[in-house]
Scaffold this active site. Structure first.
Site, PDB file in Angstrom:
ATOM      1  N   ASP A  69     -66.383 -72.458 -44.120  1.00 44.57           N
ATOM      2  CA  ASP A  69     -66.450 -73.764 -44.738  1.00 44.57           C
ATOM      3  C   ASP A  69     -65.847 -74.788 -43.896  1.00 44.57           C
ATOM      4  O   ASP A  69     -65.969 -76.172 -43.913  1.00 44.57           O
ATOM      5  CB  ASP A  69     -66.269 -74.027 -46.025  1.00 44.57           C
ATOM      6  CG  ASP A  69     -64.773 -73.565 -46.478  1.00 44.57           C
ATOM      7  OD1 ASP A  69     -63.969 -73.210 -45.551  1.00 44.57           O
ATOM      8  OD2 ASP A  69     -64.477 -73.582 -47.740  1.00 44.57           O
ATOM      9  N   GLU A  70     -64.591 -74.643 -43.212  1.00 46.60           N
ATOM     10  CA  GLU A  70     -63.832 -75.490 -42.453  1.00 46.60           C
ATOM     11  C   GLU A  70     -64.552 -76.250 -41.394  1.00 46.60           C
ATOM     12  O   GLU A  70     -64.109 -77.277 -40.999  1.00 46.60           O
ATOM     13  CB  GLU A  70     -62.536 -74.986 -42.086  1.00 46.60           C
ATOM     14  CG  GLU A  70     -61.700 -74.367 -43.237  1.00 46.60           C
ATOM     15  CD  GLU A  70     -60.097 -74.284 -42.903  1.00 46.60           C
ATOM     16  OE1 GLU A  70     -59.759 -75.037 -42.124  1.00 46.60           O
ATOM     17  OE2 GLU A  70     -59.531 -73.344 -43.540  1.00 46.60           O
ATOM     18  N   TYR A  92     -58.284 -74.210 -35.364  1.00 52.65           N
ATOM     19  CA  TYR A  92     -58.884 -72.967 -36.090  1.00 52.65           C
ATOM     20  C   TYR A  92     -60.453 -73.460 -36.473  1.00 52.65           C
ATOM     21  O   TYR A  92     -61.498 -72.776 -35.607  1.00 52.65           O
ATOM     22  CB  TYR A  92     -58.385 -72.473 -37.281  1.00 52.65           C
ATOM     23  CG  TYR A  92     -58.899 -71.651 -38.041  1.00 52.65           C
ATOM     24  CD1 TYR A  92     -59.701 -70.366 -37.534  1.00 52.65           C
ATOM     25  CD2 TYR A  92     -59.701 -71.913 -39.248  1.00 52.65           C
ATOM     26  CE1 TYR A  92     -60.511 -69.584 -38.344  1.00 52.65           C
ATOM     27  CE2 TYR A  92     -60.379 -71.486 -40.137  1.00 52.65           C
ATOM     28  CZ  TYR A  92     -60.909 -70.011 -39.511  1.00 52.65           C
ATOM     29  OH  TYR A  92     -61.769 -69.296 -40.342  1.00 52.65           O
TER      30      TYR A  92
END
Length: 286
Positions: A69-70, A92
């Protein structure tokens, strides 16, 4: 083996009868990604490229890329669906977003049957204790304080491991090639509230002052998104919904760490407020 070793990966597909690939392999620790952005790019982007190329050459039936979801970046109110733009705010998430583009290009160019999933934070037994829930549980079980980055007001959606397994089985069976699926949950909690919940369950206290005693606020990470609200209707239409209630999932998780924490290699290092690691030196791949 290592997904960044093309010869090994090619050999694997030539010698094993692999018909489906679920690609989970990645560097995933957000804090660490600020210090080791190159390693994250190498493993998450280059490694994915090696794997999807080999899978395509081997003609596998389905390639599921497990993203996060990031990649959407943070939001305070807007709920993300699969068509929302990617706006990652840390190395990331940026590496996962870039890897998604490589995977998607194999669908666009070759109609290679790829599927991308983006899931909320997963928790449960067997998770390495660098992640927030096992880290807080393990600290409290050792009579140490929960280390909370910044204000602790950042909210996260937590999905129990068994539910996410069901989601992947659903995607394997029903997921359509070329599609992206959000695997989310409406269960959301701030990091400070999470700490209090675990203190209550492990230290058997409801006293606010006693709870505060077990909370240690440390400096924040360079960016710390407030929320990742996701719409998972597309997954619901495939027949999947999360089933394990928080109370049940967290109880099982706490019990598991009581018995198993010390089986982890370097588990003590994982409990530091910020990651302690060796410098990344491997640059012989691409």
């Amino acid at each position: 083996g290592d997904i960044c070793e093309p010869d090994f990966i090619k050999h694997l597909f030539e010698t094993e009868k692999i018909d489906i690939v679920l690609h989970f392999a990645a560097q995933t620790h957000v804090d660490l990604s600020f210090w080791h952005a190159l390693e994250f790019t190498y493993v998450n982007v280059y490694g994915t490229n090696v794997l999807v190329a080999a899978a395509h050459e081997a003609n596998v039936e389905k390639f599921v890329y497990v993203s996060t979801d990031e990649v959407y970046g943070g939001s305070t109110d807007e709920e993300f669906d699969e068509s929302s733009p990617k706006r990652p705010t840390n190395p990331y998430a940026s590496s996962k977003a870039a890897a998604e583009c490589f995977v998607q290009s194999y669908w666009e160019r070759y109609q290679f049957p790829v599927v991308i999933t983006r899931s909320s934070n997963v928790y449960g037994p067997h998770q390495y204790p660098e992640k927030v829930i096992p880290k807080f549980i393990s600290l409290l079980q050792q009579n140490r304080k929960c280390c909370i980055h910044g204000s602790g007001l950042q909210r996260r959606n937590f999905l129990y491991a068994a539910d996410v397994v069901e989601a992947f089985l659903t995607v394997l069976k029903e997921g359509k090639p070329g599609e992206i699926y959000n695997i989310g949950t409406n269960f959301e909690m701030s990091i400070a509230q999470l700490a209090k919940e675990l203190i209550h369950l492990i230290k058997k206290t409801s006293s606010e002052s006693e709870m505060e005693h077990w909370m240690d606020y440390v400096k924040d990470r360079p960016t710390n998104d407030l929320r990742y609200p996701m719409n998972s209707e597309k997954m619901h239409n495939l027949g999947w919904r999360p089933k394990v209630p928080w109370k049940e999932g967290i109880k099982k998780t706490i019990e598991w760490y009581k018995e198993n924490f010390h089986n982890w290699k370097n588990s003590e290092k994982a409990l530091e407020p910020f990651p302690v690691t060796e410098p990344f030196a491997q640059l012989s791949g691409p």
